[in-house]
Design a protein around this motif. Sequence first.
Motif: not given
Length: 66
Positions: A56-61
């Motif tokens: 899964l991609p995780y975009q939150r920095a």
Amino acid sequence: MGKVESSYVEGLSSEERRSRFDRLFETGIPVLLLSRNIDVFPECLAAAQEHGVPILPYQRALPPTN
């Protein structure tokens, strides 16, 4: 998996990447998170599919640490 891990894996041969990802997925992790729009290595995708582990991609920095 973040930038540091991706940079490390990028320096390995294709065979070694596959071996490392197989070993990772054999531990029984439920999912692999990819941060910061990191591309999935083909060896990672193949190993994940073989072991039934979603990626899964995780975009939150994350906030900076002091």
